[in-house]
Design a protein around this motif. Sequence first.
Motif, PDB file in Angstrom:
ATOM      1  N   GLN A  31     -15.162  -8.419 -42.363  1.00 45.16           N
ATOM      2  CA  GLN A  31     -14.045  -9.206 -41.867  1.00 45.16           C
ATOM      3  C   GLN A  31     -14.126 -10.638 -42.404  1.00 45.16           C
ATOM      4  O   GLN A  31     -15.194 -11.225 -42.503  1.00 45.16           O
ATOM      5  CB  GLN A  31     -14.057  -9.226 -40.331  1.00 45.16           C
ATOM      6  N   THR A  32     -12.977 -11.195 -42.745  1.00 43.02           N
ATOM      7  CA  THR A  32     -12.914 -12.483 -43.429  1.00 43.02           C
ATOM      8  C   THR A  32     -13.505 -13.635 -42.619  1.00 43.02           C
ATOM      9  O   THR A  32     -14.209 -14.489 -43.147  1.00 43.02           O
ATOM     10  CB  THR A  32     -11.442 -12.800 -43.771  1.00 43.02           C
ATOM     11  N   ASN A  33     -13.216 -13.666 -41.336  1.00 39.45           N
ATOM     12  CA  ASN A  33     -13.616 -14.772 -40.471  1.00 39.45           C
ATOM     13  C   ASN A  33     -14.740 -14.292 -39.562  1.00 39.45           C
ATOM     14  O   ASN A  33     -14.522 -13.505 -38.641  1.00 39.45           O
ATOM     15  CB  ASN A  33     -12.404 -15.230 -39.655  1.00 39.45           C
ATOM     16  N   VAL A  60     -14.411 -14.839 -35.686  1.00 39.60           N
ATOM     17  CA  VAL A  60     -13.390 -13.967 -35.097  1.00 39.60           C
ATOM     18  C   VAL A  60     -13.827 -12.507 -35.171  1.00 39.60           C
ATOM     19  O   VAL A  60     -13.529 -11.710 -34.277  1.00 39.60           O
ATOM     20  CB  VAL A  60     -12.029 -14.190 -35.785  1.00 39.60           C
ATOM     21  N   ALA A  61     -14.556 -12.149 -36.230  1.00 39.04           N
ATOM     22  CA  ALA A  61     -15.097 -10.792 -36.311  1.00 39.04           C
ATOM     23  C   ALA A  61     -16.025 -10.511 -35.132  1.00 39.04           C
ATOM     24  O   ALA A  61     -15.984  -9.422 -34.545  1.00 39.04           O
ATOM     25  CB  ALA A  61     -15.841 -10.597 -37.629  1.00 39.04           C
ATOM     26  N   LEU A 105     -13.942  -9.806 -32.223  1.00 38.99           N
ATOM     27  CA  LEU A 105     -13.345  -8.473 -32.365  1.00 38.99           C
ATOM     28  C   LEU A 105     -14.316  -7.400 -31.910  1.00 38.99           C
ATOM     29  O   LEU A 105     -13.953  -6.501 -31.136  1.00 38.99           O
ATOM     30  CB  LEU A 105     -12.956  -8.257 -33.830  1.00 38.99           C
ATOM     31  N   SER A 127      -8.086  -0.882 -35.032  1.00 42.73           N
ATOM     32  CA  SER A 127      -8.158  -2.260 -35.515  1.00 42.73           C
ATOM     33  C   SER A 127      -7.314  -2.352 -36.773  1.00 42.73           C
ATOM     34  O   SER A 127      -7.596  -1.687 -37.768  1.00 42.73           O
ATOM     35  CB  SER A 127      -9.609  -2.656 -35.799  1.00 42.73           C
ATOM     36  N   CYS A 139      -5.080  -4.806 -39.663  1.00 41.27           N
ATOM     37  CA  CYS A 139      -4.792  -6.110 -40.276  1.00 41.27           C
ATOM     38  C   CYS A 139      -3.356  -6.168 -40.773  1.00 41.27           C
ATOM     39  O   CYS A 139      -2.989  -7.117 -41.477  1.00 41.27           O
ATOM     40  CB  CYS A 139      -5.765  -6.398 -41.421  1.00 41.27           C
ATOM     41  N   MET A 174      -7.532 -13.809 -37.339  1.00 50.02           N
ATOM     42  CA  MET A 174      -8.559 -13.627 -38.361  1.00 50.02           C
ATOM     43  C   MET A 174      -8.297 -14.501 -39.595  1.00 50.02           C
ATOM     44  O   MET A 174      -9.226 -14.872 -40.311  1.00 50.02           O
ATOM     45  CB  MET A 174      -8.617 -12.149 -38.763  1.00 50.02           C
ATOM     46  N   GLU A 192      -5.222  -9.962 -37.139  1.00 48.63           N
ATOM     47  CA  GLU A 192      -5.871  -8.698 -36.791  1.00 48.63           C
ATOM     48  C   GLU A 192      -5.425  -8.321 -35.385  1.00 48.63           C
ATOM     49  O   GLU A 192      -5.346  -9.185 -34.496  1.00 48.63           O
ATOM     50  CB  GLU A 192      -7.393  -8.840 -36.838  1.00 48.63           C
TER      51      GLU A 192
END
Length: 255
Positions: A85-87, A90-91, A94, A205, A207, A232, A240
């Motif tokens: 996950q990019t962030n 935030v991941a 999640l 989940s 995106c 995200m 997300e």
Amino acid sequence: MTESPDGELMVRWVLRSTAALARVEKHLPWLRAALPQVRVVTVNVQPEHRAVLEGDRELVLTEEQTLPMRLDGVTLHLGPRSFFQTNTAVAAALYRQARAWADELAPRTVVDLYCGVGGFALHLAAPGRRVTGVEISAAAVEAAARGRDDLGLSPEQVRFVVGDATSYDVGPPPDLVVVNPPRRGLGADLAGWLERSEVPHVLYSSCNPATLARDLAAMPSYRPARARVLDMFPQTSHLEVLTLLTRTRPARTSP
């Protein structure tokens, strides 16, 4: 460049060819001296002149081949070409939300499709619960198994297998299926299988809200029970969405 929560770095050079490889290797000691936090350095070869971010060939130039991503007591081992996950902050949120909803359901069996390096599978592992992660990338499966071993879990508790998430035979319907597909969504085959299955709960989940909506329309036997939007990708239109689906009517016996 990828930074872990511990401040370590993975640096990847994407080159048209290996012509500059010797120069990268020559200056690698200087780079690591200047940036001691560099853990993994690779060269990816992408020879085609088209809009593709990376090629199929990855040359790892350091002894360490993965970057540990420590999130809430779970260490995920991120390889050069593994999805993550990019962030990171935030991941972590999640995965915490997924764990909280799963713990309320208390499933005894969980199948995580598109499991990657084990993000959802390892966070959902719990005593008395069997978790299976399915991922098409053998390298990602190997990294996920390493994360499992770090937690002291056995393959009987959490196992990872190489397979196509859209067609993998999960056997008897699990109590919970987790799906984290790419932007294109689940597609007709996987959405159709879930609709016809006897799986009582799905944790989705997404995106891409557009493909999430399309997939939910293809699974009318499920009702969204809970949903959470996670930012995200701050300051962009992308996001997300984690959605908990509950089956409200029996499985269909025909396609």
